[in-house]
Design a protein around this motif. Structure first.
Motif, short mmCIF file in Angstrom:
data_model
loop_
_atom_site.label_atom_id
_atom_site.label_comp_id
_atom_site.label_asym_id
_atom_site.label_seq_id
_atom_site.Cartn_x
_atom_site.Cartn_y
_atom_site.Cartn_z
N UNK A 81 -6.80 -4.30 8.54
CA UNK A 81 -6.23 -5.63 8.75
C UNK A 81 -7.31 -6.72 8.71
N UNK A 82 -8.55 -6.38 9.06
CA UNK A 82 -9.63 -7.36 8.93
C UNK A 82 -9.76 -7.82 7.48
N UNK A 83 -9.53 -6.89 6.54
CA UNK A 83 -9.57 -7.26 5.13
C UNK A 83 -8.27 -7.86 4.65
N UNK A 84 -7.15 -7.31 5.09
CA UNK A 84 -5.83 -7.80 4.65
C UNK A 84 -5.58 -9.23 5.10
N UNK A 85 -5.97 -9.57 6.32
CA UNK A 85 -5.78 -10.94 6.82
C UNK A 85 -6.52 -11.94 5.95
N UNK A 86 -7.72 -11.58 5.54
CA UNK A 86 -8.53 -12.45 4.68
C UNK A 86 -7.82 -12.68 3.34
N UNK A 87 -7.28 -11.59 2.77
CA UNK A 87 -6.70 -11.67 1.44
C UNK A 87 -5.29 -12.25 1.43
N UNK B 97 -8.91 -3.59 -7.55
CA UNK B 97 -9.21 -4.27 -6.28
C UNK B 97 -9.01 -3.35 -5.08
N UNK B 98 -8.06 -2.40 -5.19
CA UNK B 98 -7.85 -1.46 -4.09
C UNK B 98 -9.12 -0.65 -3.86
N UNK B 99 -9.70 -0.13 -4.95
CA UNK B 99 -10.91 0.66 -4.82
C UNK B 99 -12.10 -0.15 -4.37
N UNK C 63 -4.33 -11.65 -9.00
CA UNK C 63 -4.24 -10.25 -9.38
C UNK C 63 -5.15 -9.40 -8.50
N UNK C 64 -6.23 -10.00 -8.06
CA UNK C 64 -7.14 -9.32 -7.14
C UNK C 64 -6.54 -9.26 -5.74
N UNK C 65 -5.88 -10.33 -5.32
CA UNK C 65 -5.42 -10.43 -3.94
C UNK C 65 -4.30 -9.45 -3.62
N UNK C 66 -3.45 -9.14 -4.60
CA UNK C 66 -2.38 -8.18 -4.33
C UNK C 66 -2.97 -6.85 -3.88
N UNK C 67 -3.95 -6.35 -4.62
CA UNK C 67 -4.61 -5.12 -4.21
C UNK C 67 -5.44 -5.29 -2.96
N UNK C 68 -6.00 -6.49 -2.78
CA UNK C 68 -6.83 -6.75 -1.61
C UNK C 68 -6.00 -6.81 -0.34
N UNK C 69 -4.74 -7.22 -0.44
CA UNK C 69 -3.85 -7.23 0.72
C UNK C 69 -3.42 -5.80 1.07
N UNK C 70 -3.00 -5.05 0.06
CA UNK C 70 -2.47 -3.71 0.29
C UNK C 70 -3.58 -2.69 0.51
N UNK C 71 -4.67 -2.83 -0.24
CA UNK C 71 -5.73 -1.83 -0.24
C UNK C 71 -6.36 -1.53 1.10
#
Length: 430
Positions: A53-59, A228-230, A372-380
């Motif tokens: 969530x620390x990463x998902x909140x950012x994205x 972006x997920x990886x 396109x990066x943020x979708x994976x950055x939110x879910x990843x």
């Protein structure tokens, strides 16, 4: 604007210096905060899901704003957006001084996501817009090179500050750097450096549909969803992995990350020149992605390497730091990742700017690149965090590497299909 002579000639341009100041402030803050997050995760005893969530909140915040922001930058005064983004970053640092639990960290990360997104989209778009003809790869590569050097400095200096002083001192220093960048933009950057598109012509969704109709844009966007997920697994969880699994100090984490950042800083400008000369940027994107997958897959070998290789001590910042096989393995893996980003980033940015220019919507193209990066950055991050909780960090990193391989294969197939559809339109492009 006259052209610049040599790769270092861009630094003679005052506007480039001002824009580089925003990249420097943004990247230094980002890398230092990642080390601080590892310390927060250790102090608050968070689970992998919460760390995600620390990463998902950012994205998540960035995902919401990148499309309207791109349209605004295309039609309004981009200089004002840069100034606002820098002030938002200062507000972020103030927020981090007062965090006391994981929820506070998540909330401040949302604010950081807003400020960082404004700076990234606006800064990269303006650099692409004002760069001289035939030198876009050099300007974008050098702009990213400044960010890479700053990120490198953030790892070393930020890690040392977090190790030596309280977090409040670190964030006060970051505020000072950001305010200097604010002054450079205010004084040196021309008024209204972008915003050449008429608001009625910007068309919102129509512009993005037009961009997505471009085969190259379509393949790049799809590639970045999975890639972006990886990559986010590495960016967010490598410092946490080093801290919680191996007890690496803030200085040690800074040294670990600095190696890859230094490689990235040294190579990226040169790679921008190479893409200008050779063209065929899509193959640079593919090669960089495959190299990134290799580096990611090597990270979990830190555990067996800890048992096989002897420990040793090094001196840094007046302190002795104990290192071992685990640290060395992570250091080498992240160095390979630095090479990968150097190959991929200038080519990717150049492709998006070139495709955006075809529709007079460079900032909108950069927004598509970002979203396109943020979708994976939110879910990843939450997905990788859940895998960490259920199966361990090694499986999480290998899953991330698999995502990158799938993204690479998909990109190659989509590019070849689009290349046939357009009758070899990109042949010889530079």
């Amino acid at each position: 604007m006259s052209t610049t002579d040599g790769r270092l000639g861009v630094f003679a341009d005052r506007e480039f210096i001002a824009l580089s100041g925003t990249a420097f402030a943004r990247a230094q803050a980002y890398s230092t905060i990642l080390i601080a997050i590892a310390l927060f995760a250790d102090a608050f005893g968070t689970t992998g899901f919460v760390e995600g969530l620390f990463g998902t909140a950012f994205a998540a915040v960035q995902l919401l704003i990148v499309l309207p922001l791109g349209r605004l930058v295309d039609t309004r005064n981009a200089k004002r957006f840069l100034l606002v983004g820098l002030l938002l970053n200062v507000a972020t640092f103030v927020g981090f001084i007062f965090v006391s639990n994981a929820i506070d960290v998540i909330l401040v990360r949302m604010l950081q996501g807003l400020g960082s997104s404004v700076l990234w989209i606006t800064g990269s778009s303006v650099v692409g817009e004002i760069s001289p003809d035939g030198e876009r790869g050099r300007w974008l590569g050098s702009y990213n090179q400044v960010a890479a050097f700053s990120s490198f400095a953030g790892d070393l200096v930020g890690g040392a500050l977090l190790y030596t002083f309280e977090t409040s001192v670190t964030f006060v220093v970051l505020s000072g750097v950001t305010l200097v960048a604010f002054g450079l933009v205010y004084v040196y950057l021309r008024d209204d450096p972008g915003g050449t598109m008429d608001p009625e012509e910007a068309g919102g969704i129509e512009t993005f549909r037009g961009l997505l109709a471009r085969p190259m844009v379509n393949s790049l966007v799809t590639f970045r969803f999975a890639f972006s997920v990886g990559k986010m697994a590495v960016i967010l969880f490598l410092p946490i992995y080093a801290r919680t699994e191996f007890g690496v100090s803030a200085v040690g984490i800074g040294l670990l990350l600095a190696g890859g950042k230094l490689v990235k800083a040294l190579l990226q400008g040169w790679m921008g020149d190479l893409t200008d000369r050779l063209g065929n940027e899509q193959y640079f994107v593919l090669g960089g992605a495959l190299t990134y997958a290799l580096g990611t897959a090597l990270i979990p070998l830190a555990r067996p390497a800890q048992a096989l290789l002897p420990a040793f001590d090094v001196g840094a910042f007046g302190h002795t730091i104990g290192l071992d096989g685990a640290f060395c393995t992570m250091f080498v893996a992240y160095g390979i990742i630095g090479v990968a980003d150097s190959i991929r980033l200038p080519a990717s940015m150049s492709l998006f700017v070139e495709e955006g220019e075809r529709l007079d919507s460079v900032a909108s193209a950069m927004s598509l690149r970002s979203i396109s990066w943020k979708v994976g950055q939110v879910v990843g991050p939450v997905a990788v965090g859940a895998i960490k909780d259920g199966y361990g960090m090694a499986v999480a990193f290998w899953t991330a590497a698999a995502f990158i391989l799938v993204a690479s294969a998909g990109f190659l197939l989509m590019y070849r299909y689009g290349h046939r559809v357009t009758g070899g339109e990109r042949a010889g492009a530079g």
